[in-house]
Enzyme design. Structure first.
Site, short mmCIF file in Angstrom:
data_model
loop_
_atom_site.label_atom_id
_atom_site.label_comp_id
_atom_site.label_asym_id
_atom_site.label_seq_id
_atom_site.Cartn_x
_atom_site.Cartn_y
_atom_site.Cartn_z
N SER A 184 0.80 -1.31 0.18
CA SER A 184 -0.47 0.08 -0.33
C SER A 184 1.42 1.47 -0.01
CB SER A 184 -0.77 -0.01 1.31
OG SER A 184 -1.70 0.61 1.21
N THR A 185 0.76 1.66 0.74
CA THR A 185 1.25 3.77 1.21
C THR A 185 3.01 2.50 1.40
OG1 THR A 185 -0.32 4.60 2.66
CG2 THR A 185 2.51 5.03 2.13
N HIS A 211 -3.13 -1.06 -2.79
CA HIS A 211 -3.80 -0.07 -2.73
C HIS A 211 -3.62 0.59 -3.96
CE1 HIS A 211 -4.21 -2.42 1.67
NE2 HIS A 211 -4.94 -3.17 0.10
N MET A 304 -0.26 0.79 5.01
CA MET A 304 -0.96 1.59 6.08
C MET A 304 -1.86 0.61 6.62
SD MET A 304 -2.45 5.69 6.23
CE MET A 304 -0.43 6.24 5.37
N ASP A 307 -4.33 -4.47 6.66
CA ASP A 307 -4.35 -5.23 4.94
C ASP A 307 -3.43 -7.00 4.54
OD1 ASP A 307 -6.33 -7.28 2.81
OD2 ASP A 307 -5.63 -4.97 1.58
#
Length: 375
Positions: A184-185, A211, A304, A307
């Site tokens: 993600s991030t 994401h 972040m 998940d």
């Protein structure tokens, strides 16, 4: 002083007003200033000492990329969150901004929406990123020049009731038949570094959840395919997994794997989001565990939230292998951190060492090695 001090940079007065209103309602966030141009933003940067900057991708006097470059000259560790439209041009610019040092991005509200829906869209996306990229995360934003030794960083996480602590070399089982990745991030940059370090495709299929919204996932696949030896592309419903291919879940679609008729097929659907995400890493990892059992390998990169945690539980329970990125090289040690702290990771590695470990685990030569490792 509030912990999160935000400078808003956007040429649209209504957007600046909306962002200021949303952020000012939060007890831990202070809007220290706004700027409608790049020149004003750069002038205010030193005066206001923000802890986070939101930066519009498209600005009138200087491009968002030019402003970002100037910010990085004077504040290399300052989190910068790009504010992007859902267009091909803006998406491509956003990915380039991430490659040049932007910390993360949020998308602007869809055109034609109501004011309450626009506010909720921004609130849901922006607030977690401001807090996740806050002062405690600053050291991870600077490229590491002196990475700790592999032996020092290969300390396995406690595994509790699931077995004794193990290092990567001690992971049980045969060579994996698939690599499933969640990020993600900070993920786009981590993926680019990881796969750019490979000198050949891995001999197994790769499936990935990053994401991102629609369009951005396709642009990411194209970018990774152009900068690495791996054949990345956005997944399509009904794709058959083949060794050497790498499929990225499209934005707003969950990606699952199903075994049938002697092959593994991709299934895309728009079931309810999990962990507020669609695509969700947990959805993919659960299906990978079911389809591959002990021949599955999961890799959780910077991101972040948590998940991927539940999906890793399934993979570990079926005898699969799990590796996570370490805290020092993660932009945000959320997703990999939750897996590591739950005792599910067989190894926690700095990003620069993961490519060599993948080559070794998948039976390929490591750089500078004359020995082929197959298990």
């Amino acid at each position: 002083m509030k912990p999160f001090r935000v400078l808003i940079v956007d040429d649209s007065t209504p957007i600046r007003t909306m962002l200021s209103g949303i952020l000012s309602e939060e007890s831990d966030i202070e809007v220290v200033g706004t700027a409608g141009s790049g020149a004003v933003a750069l002038a205010k940067l030193a005066q206001l000492n923000p802890t986070v900057v939101t930066l519009d991708v498209e600005m009138p006097d200087m491009s968002g990329l030019d402003i970002l470059a100037e910010i990085r000259k004077v504040a290399p560790r300052l989190p910068v969150i790009m504010f992007s439209s859902l267009t091909v041009k803006a998406g491509a610019t956003t990915l380039e901004a991430l490659a040049r040092g932007a910390s993360d991005y949020v998308t602007k509200p869809p055109p034609g929406g109501t004011l309450p829906s626009s506010i909720e869209h921004v609130r849901t996306q922006l607030l977690p990123r401001i807090r996740g990229l806050g002062p405690r995360q600053l050291p991870a934003l600077v490229p590491l020049k002196d990475t700790p030794s592999k032996g020092a960083m290969l300390a396995a996480m406690p595994v509790g009731q699931m077995g004794p602590p193990t290092g990567m070399a001690a992971i049980p089982g045969l060579r994996p038949d698939i690599l499933a990745i969640g990020s993600s991030t900070g993920g786009p940059n981590a993926l680019a570094e990881l796969f750019g370090a490979l000198n050949a495709p891995l001999p197994v299929p790769i499936v990935l959840v990053q994401h991102m919204p629609p369009l951005f996932t396709r642009l990411l696949a194209e970018r990774l395919a152009a900068t690495s030896p791996v054949k990345f592309r956005e997944a399509q419903h009904g794709d058959v997994l083949k060794p050497g291919d790498a499929l990225i879940a499209p934005g707003d679609y969950h990606m699952r794997l199903e075994r049938g008729n002697g092959r593994i097929n991709v299934v895309l659907d728009q079931a309810a989001p999990e962990n507020s995400c669609r695509p969700a890493v947990d959805v993919l990892f659960r299906s990978v565990a079911q389809a591959y059992g002990s021949r599955a390998m999961a890799l959780v990169l910077t991101g972040m939230g948590q998940d991927g945690l539940l999906g890793c539980q399934d993979i570990r329970a079926r005898g699969g292998q799990i590796v996570v990125q370490d805290e020092a090289t993660s932009v945000v040690w959320g997703m990999p951190g939750f897996v590591a702290k739950a005792g599910l990771a067989h190894a926690t590695l700095p990003l620069p060492h993961i490519a060599a470990e993948l080559r070794r685990r998948f039976g390929q030569m490591t750089v500078g090695s004359e020995v082929k490792h197959a298990g």
